[in-house]
Design an enzyme around this catalytic site. Structure first.
Site, short mmCIF file in Angstrom:
data_model
loop_
_atom_site.label_atom_id
_atom_site.label_comp_id
_atom_site.label_asym_id
_atom_site.label_seq_id
_atom_site.Cartn_x
_atom_site.Cartn_y
_atom_site.Cartn_z
CG ASN A 16 -1.65 1.06 1.46
OD1 ASN A 16 -1.70 2.14 0.53
ND2 ASN A 16 -2.75 1.12 2.29
NE ARG A 99 -6.02 1.77 0.07
CZ ARG A 99 -6.12 2.58 0.95
NH1 ARG A 99 -5.35 2.42 2.00
NH2 ARG A 99 -7.31 3.30 1.28
CG HIS A 187 -11.99 4.84 2.75
ND1 HIS A 187 -12.73 6.38 3.18
CD2 HIS A 187 -10.73 5.27 3.13
CE1 HIS A 187 -11.64 7.29 3.60
NE2 HIS A 187 -10.53 6.50 3.45
NE ARG A 247 -7.48 13.14 2.80
CZ ARG A 247 -7.71 12.21 2.54
NH1 ARG A 247 -8.67 11.50 1.42
NH2 ARG A 247 -7.23 10.96 3.25
CD GLU A 386 -8.21 0.22 4.21
OE1 GLU A 386 -7.31 0.28 5.19
OE2 GLU A 386 -8.58 1.29 3.84
#
Ligand code: AMP
Length: 410
Positions: A16, A99, A187, A247, A386
């Site tokens: 990732n 990913r 996500h 963000r 994940e």
């Protein structure tokens, strides 16, 4: 067998690659037991390398040789692979799963990477300029280091490709949609893992009206009906929806016009503000993007940042519930969702009107089911993984490839 670590066998490596970091894991095949997880941080600067063995409870920091300071992902990955060869020399990596943040409108499932796929992913870079280049650099570095073994791309956007046109479009001239300007949602690997877990743990409820709140440094929520994503708070980019660590979340596009026309800011400066200086960090007056720091602070700005965060989560739960015409399950996951009983508690208490009855003790004790037995809406806290979803897809696709290759040899 390696006597030092005792690790041996075939494994899948998951990668990732973020802007200045590479997270990685090794999973033994075929059972997918995770044996190592780690992270290289600070690529291009002060680099750190941390590793956790499944057999040990503590994380270890590995010293970099002082002569080697990786300036980019390729150098970092080549160091990582050399380290793996030495540390776990009896492990054979048979496939690598990556990913990839953006799969555009086309990629709705994990994909075996070929030259043609890489060309198409290169073209998608404009849709995720802050993330995709690092993901692709990670793939190229792994291709160089591992030669011909299968490399699989797992997309964060793929889970949401079940949305209807109306759930994905913006009300701007339609030709923008044809150019790929639409809602993608992100996500997705986390949502896929959580919806799988939900199906195992609560098979009936998993197929009802579900909201999953992934509240980490990045944050979004997704509505699932009958196990499929029907809407997400993130849209074209990973900026929309909930406020995040740095963000902004939902914002009136008129603010961006104001920044350009009256503050004389260019695209790079605006991107810096919206991605790096906003969210919890911006609202807390620059104090921190970390919810723990804000929770411990007495500053009024820290309290207001948390108040805004909770307000936006409630507002989006309301909006997603309206789209599904009801709500049966809420799941919290991600660093904040899994660890902050205070944030979960506030959101759920203030949403009691929707049929939620929080069990204070279960919430404080961090149990999976944090709603009372009388609650009409089931409220859960589930740890996301994940890396495991990437490993699962990589095993599946690389098995198919091996079978096909064998078949073509016959
Ligand atoms: P993630 O991106 O999912 O790893 O989440 C990281 C974020 O989770 C951190 O930046 C923190 O804001 C938050 N976090 C982690 N642990 C806690 C905790 N115990 N309480 C509140 N927030 C936490």
């Amino acid at each position: 067998m390696d006597m030092q670590t005792g690790l041996h066998g075939q494994a899948i490596l998951t990668i990732n690659a973020g802007s200045s970091s590479i997270k990685f894991s090794l999973f033994l095949v075929p059972q997918l037991n995770q044996i190592i997880a780690g992270q290289i941080d600070g690529i291009g600067g002060e680099v750190r390398f941390k590793v956790k063995l499944a057999s040990k409870s503590t994380e270890e920091t590995i010293a970099w040789p002082s002569a080697s300071r990786p300036q980019n992902h390729r150098e970092a990955l080549s160091f990582l692979i050399d380290w793996l060869h030495q540390f776990a020399k009896d492990i054979e990596v048979v496939a690598v799963g990556h990913r990839v943040v953006h799969g555009g409108q086309k990629y709705s499932a994990p994909t075996l990477i070929s030259d043609e796929v890489m060309e198409e992913l290169d073209a998608l870079m404009i849709l995720a300029p802050l993330h995709e280049p690092h993901n692709l650099a990670g793939i190229r570095a792994a291709q160089e280091s591992f030669g011909g073994i299968p490399q699989i791309a797992c997309f964060d956007t793929a889970f949401h490709r079940t949305h209807s046109f109306v759930d994905d479009c913006y009300a701007i001239p339609r030709y923008f949609y044809e150019k790929g300007v639409c809602r993608y949602g992100f996500h997705g690997l986390s949502y896929e893992y959580i919806s799988d877990r939900l199906l195992q743990m609560y098979p009936k409820e998993a197929l009802k009206k579900v909201i999953i709140a992934h509240l980490g440094n990045g944050a979004s929520m997704t509505a699932l009906n009958n196990g499929h994503s029907i809407a997400s708070t993130m849209g074209f980019s990973s900026l929309d929806g909930l406020p995040m660590g740095t963000r902004c979340g939902e914002i009136d596009p008129g603010v961006l016009l104001y920044m350009m026309q009256h503050e004389g800011m260019d695209a790079g400066q605006i991107a810096q503000i919206l991605y790096q200086e906003s969210g919890l960090k911006g609202l807390s007056g620059g104090l921190s993007n970390d919810m723990r720091t804000l929770e411990e602070s007495d500053l009024p700005e820290a309290k207001e940042a948390i108040d805004y965060y909770v307000k936006e989560v409630k507002r989006e739960i309301g909006a997603l519930t309206a789209l599904m015409a009801g709500l049966d399950v809420v799941v919290f996951t991600g660093g904040i969702g899994e660890n902050s009983a205070a944030i979960r508690g506030r959101i759920l208490r203030e949403m009691a009107w929707i049929g939620i009855d929080l069990d204070e003790d279960r919430n404080l004790n961090g149990e999976v089911n944090i709603s009372s037995d009388a609650s009409r809406v089931l409220c859960l806290k589930i740890h996301t993984d994940e890396e495991r979803i990437i490993a699962r897809h990589t095993l599946e696709l690389s098995n198919n490839t091996t079978v096909k290759n064998k078949a073509s040899n016959v």
